[in-house]
Enzyme design. Structure first.
Site, mmCIF file in Angstrom:
data_model
loop_
_atom_site.group_PDB
_atom_site.id
_atom_site.type_symbol
_atom_site.label_atom_id
_atom_site.label_comp_id
_atom_site.label_asym_id
_atom_site.label_seq_id
_atom_site.Cartn_x
_atom_site.Cartn_y
_atom_site.Cartn_z
ATOM 1 N N GLU A 54 -23.370 -14.576 0.932
ATOM 2 C CA GLU A 54 -23.740 -13.368 1.660
ATOM 3 C C GLU A 54 -25.229 -13.056 1.452
ATOM 4 O O GLU A 54 -25.932 -12.680 2.388
ATOM 5 C CB GLU A 54 -22.851 -12.192 1.217
ATOM 6 C CG GLU A 54 -23.175 -10.855 1.817
ATOM 7 C CD GLU A 54 -23.197 -10.833 3.341
ATOM 8 O OE1 GLU A 54 -22.781 -11.800 3.987
ATOM 9 O OE2 GLU A 54 -23.683 -9.823 3.887
ATOM 10 N N LYS A 85 -27.906 -12.777 4.477
ATOM 11 C CA LYS A 85 -28.671 -11.543 4.663
ATOM 12 C C LYS A 85 -30.156 -11.861 4.813
ATOM 13 O O LYS A 85 -30.831 -11.367 5.689
ATOM 14 C CB LYS A 85 -28.446 -10.655 3.441
ATOM 15 C CG LYS A 85 -28.309 -9.208 3.597
ATOM 16 C CD LYS A 85 -27.080 -8.668 4.237
ATOM 17 C CE LYS A 85 -26.618 -9.281 5.496
ATOM 18 N NZ LYS A 85 -25.280 -9.071 5.890
HETATM 19 O O1 M6R Z 1 -17.819 -7.076 13.567
HETATM 20 P P1 M6R Z 1 -17.484 -8.223 12.682
HETATM 21 O O2 M6R Z 1 -17.371 -7.857 11.247
HETATM 22 O O3 M6R Z 1 -16.270 -8.999 13.148
HETATM 23 O O4 M6R Z 1 -18.715 -9.221 12.809
HETATM 24 C C1 M6R Z 1 -18.698 -10.498 12.245
HETATM 25 C C2 M6R Z 1 -20.098 -11.025 12.088
HETATM 26 O O5 M6R Z 1 -20.709 -11.166 13.337
HETATM 27 C C3 M6R Z 1 -20.944 -10.106 11.208
HETATM 28 O O6 M6R Z 1 -20.345 -9.923 9.962
HETATM 29 C C4 M6R Z 1 -22.358 -10.691 11.011
HETATM 30 O O7 M6R Z 1 -22.311 -11.898 10.330
HETATM 31 C C5 M6R Z 1 -23.193 -9.668 10.245
HETATM 32 N N1 M6R Z 1 -23.624 -8.634 11.133
HETATM 33 C C6 M6R Z 1 -24.370 -10.281 9.582
HETATM 34 O O8 M6R Z 1 -25.016 -9.353 8.788
#
Ligand code: M6R
Length: 608
Positions: free
Chosen positions: A481, A485
């Site tokens: 993670e 980030k």
């Molecule tokens: O809305 P979601 O949690 O399903 O989104 C999944 C990923 O697109 C999201 O966690 C993405 O990796 C993060 N915005 C990155 O920081």
């Protein structure tokens, strides 16, 4: 991904539409436009670029449409490059639409319409829907929409204006989100409630292929047989400030600071008499104990929360957990039975691959559980069991508070399952919970105490072309993670690696040009990780080390240190996620990147 708004009311709506669209900017977009009924004529204005470009264009050309009914759109390009002509709204003098989603059979429709004499200006799939609506229209919008949705395949949320109905917006959705905001003298459509919090908290959720007819006074909903549908009014409990920066320079920093409250709000209702209590979400512990296997399926950050979940559930409850990237899971023909539990994790609840994985799991007969932040989202509505995280709206594309609340649910699940399976005693479980409730305050301190050292570390990393994040066990899970980030908001390539695996290939990349961020918070693995750190230092890498206050770190081990308070090792990932977020944040700031809206990314990924 694309954002949709619409307004039918008593006030001039161009500014209202643009203001509401500005609240959807976080979803990611590359062009914007509005269409408003001006003296009974649909007037469309659109522009490549940001909303500011659209506003400049309206001002420069003195072309702001005047009228009280209109629709607006922010486009995230799928079919055709970002350009004025590909921007929404699309249509003609009779019918004009905004669209979120993908029309899979748009080529067939386009060929059909070309033969019927229609011309197309854009490369978009959306324009084919607008022209198909025009083709079928014989005076009755409801019938026309029903015909069109029976012809198109794919996903759509549509806001539609018909010239003959200048006081109305029509709307329909399938797969892509759309809700109807209910005001006193105005009604709205929007892709999500953050766009409308300034105007109303009350809303209807539109189910697949329900058709809404919206005017300033009235909202009517019909099914595809033209029968009226009675809807329940939902009330958003997020306040308008939640979608504002509240004095912070960026939403990401605000959201990092909101983590203590978000975690408290998420865990408090799930603790009863000092024990974890997830039953209020419809979870039955007797059933939960029986599952053969748990699959956790998600994308990006949510998937990383799942990996931490796997480590702690397996360690504590001794249940096998497999973590899958949703876009892989859905096509890898997973072996699923009715004895399995599939947990999908999603902040938005609308991620297309995660939703598809959920549906596939249900079809295979598995029990499904969703850990979701957005109330009433598609994933929340379709899962057998829903556990809501209470992070409030997360606006920054880079997920921070949504991640730590997802971790919080993973912990509660691990504790409750471990206790239910007799793997830990009641006393041990109570002790975990007693430690857990202290974490929000400790995080508050960590945010303050680590800010300077993270800023300093960021200043040392910002010029790197590439970075490695290393750790073992839970620290490796967390490193993934940390690495995501950093790369998504600072555009520096980075990779997370299991520290013990480096010497099997990747260490050949390590030179003085490749900084390493090492996470070493697990007591039983500390010495081993330190050995791996020494290996990279011997090859010239500068090391930023995140570890516990109590760890004795020789001078030759770390170049930059971030020390964390000592708590039970199992909780260290939730603490250590904070400096990783801050390092990424300050690196992005120092590099002058667009922190909250990194290039090419969208907050809610509603296409495959
Ligand atoms: O809305 P979601 O949690 O399903 O989104 C999944 C990923 O697109 C999201 O966690 C993405 O990796 C993060 N915005 C990155 O920081």
């Amino acid at each position: 991904m694309c954002g949709i708004v619409g307004y039918a009311g008593k006030e001039q709506c161009a500014d209202i539409l643009i203001d509401a669209l500005s609240k959807l900017e976080y979803r990611g977009y590359d062009s914007a436009g509005i269409a408003v009924f001006e003296n009974g004529v649909i007037k469309t204005e659109k522009s490549k670029g940001k909303l500011a470009d659209l506003k400049d264009k309206l001002a420069a050309e003195n072309s702001k449409p005047e009228g009280c009914v209109g629709i607006g759109h922010t486009r995230w390009a799928t079919h055709g490059e970002p350009s004025d002509v590909n921007s929404h709204p699309h249509g003609n003098a009779n019918v004009t639409i905004v669209h979120n989603g993908i029309i899979e059979n748009y080529k067939e429709i386009k060929d059909f319409l070309l033969k019927k004499g229609y011309n197309f200006d854009s490369e978009t799939d959306t324009e084919t829907v607008a022209k198909l609506l025009d083709y079928f229209y014989e005076g009755n919008p409801l019938e026309t929409i029903i015909k069109v949705i029976s012809e198109v395949r794919g996903s759509y949320a549509l806001g539609i204006l018909f010239k003959d109905f200048p006081d109305k917006i029509f709307a329909v959705r399938k797969e892509s989100p759309l809700l109807i905001g209910l005001g006193k003298t105005s009604n709205f459509i929007a892709s999500d409630m953050t766009a409308l919090l300034k105007y109303t908290r009350n809303y209807y959720l539109l189910e697949a292929n329900e058709i809404a007819v919206i005017s300033s006074e009235n909202v009517e909903i019909f099914d595809t047989h033209k029968n009226p549908v009675a809807k329940e009014v939902n009330v958003a409990n997020w306040d308008a400030d939640a979608a504002e920066k509240g004095g912070y320079e960026h939403f990401m920093l605000k959201e990092i600071h909101e983590q203590p409250t978000a975690i408290k709000t998420t865990i408090s209702p799930r603790i009863n008499a000092g024990m974890p209590y997830l039953e209020e979400s419809g979870l039955n512990m007797e059933d939960l104990k029986k599952y053969r296997k748990i699959f956790i399926v998600a994308c990006g950050t949510a998937m990383h929360a799942g990996i931490v979940g796997k480590y702690i559930i397996e360690k504590m409850a001794r249940v096998e957990v497999t973590v899958d990237i949703a876009s892989e899971f859905r096509y890898r023909d997973p072996i699923l039975t009715s004895e399995d539990l599939v947990i999908v994790i999603s902040q938005s609840g609308e991620t297309a691959d995660t939703l598809a994985a959920l549906r596939l799991s249900k079809e295979a007969g598995a029990k499904t559980m969703a850990v979701v932040n957005v109330k009433g989202s598609s994933i929340a509505r379709e899962a057998d069991i829903v556990i809501y995280t209470h992070a409030g709206p997360e606006i920054s594309v880079a997920s921070t508070k949504a991640y730590t609340v997802q971790l919080s649910i993973m912990y509660l699940l691990a504790f409750e399952l471990a206790y239910a399976k007799g793997r830990i005693s009641k006393e041990r479980c109570e002790q975990y919970i007693a430690d857990f409730v202290k974490i929000p305050d400790i995080i508050e301190d960590v945010i303050k105490s680590s800010e300077k050292s993270c800023q300093f570390a960021a200043s040392k990393l910002m010029n790197a072309d590439s970075l490695l994040y290393i750790g073992r066990g839970l620290d490796y899970a967390l490193s993934m993670e940390g690495s995501l980030k950093l790369k998504e908001i600072s555009y520096i390539h980075s990779e997370a690696y299991a520290a013990g695996e480096l010497k099997h290939g990747t260490i050949s990349l390590v030179t003085s040009e490749m900084p390493v961020v090492a996470v070493a918070t697990q007591s039983d693995l500390f010495e081993k990780t330190v050995s791996n750190i020494k290996e990279v230092k011997a090859r010239g890498a500068k090391v930023t080390l995140i570890c516990k206050e109590s760890d004795n770190v020789d001078e030759d081990v770390a170049d930059y240190l971030v020390k964390l308070p000592v708590i039970d090792d199992v909780f260290m990932p939730i603490l250590a996620s904070v400096p990783l977020q801050l390092i990424a944040y300050y690196t992005s700031v120092l590099k002058g990147c667009d922190v909250d809206k990194p290039r090419n990314l969208a907050k809610s990924v509603t296409v495959e």
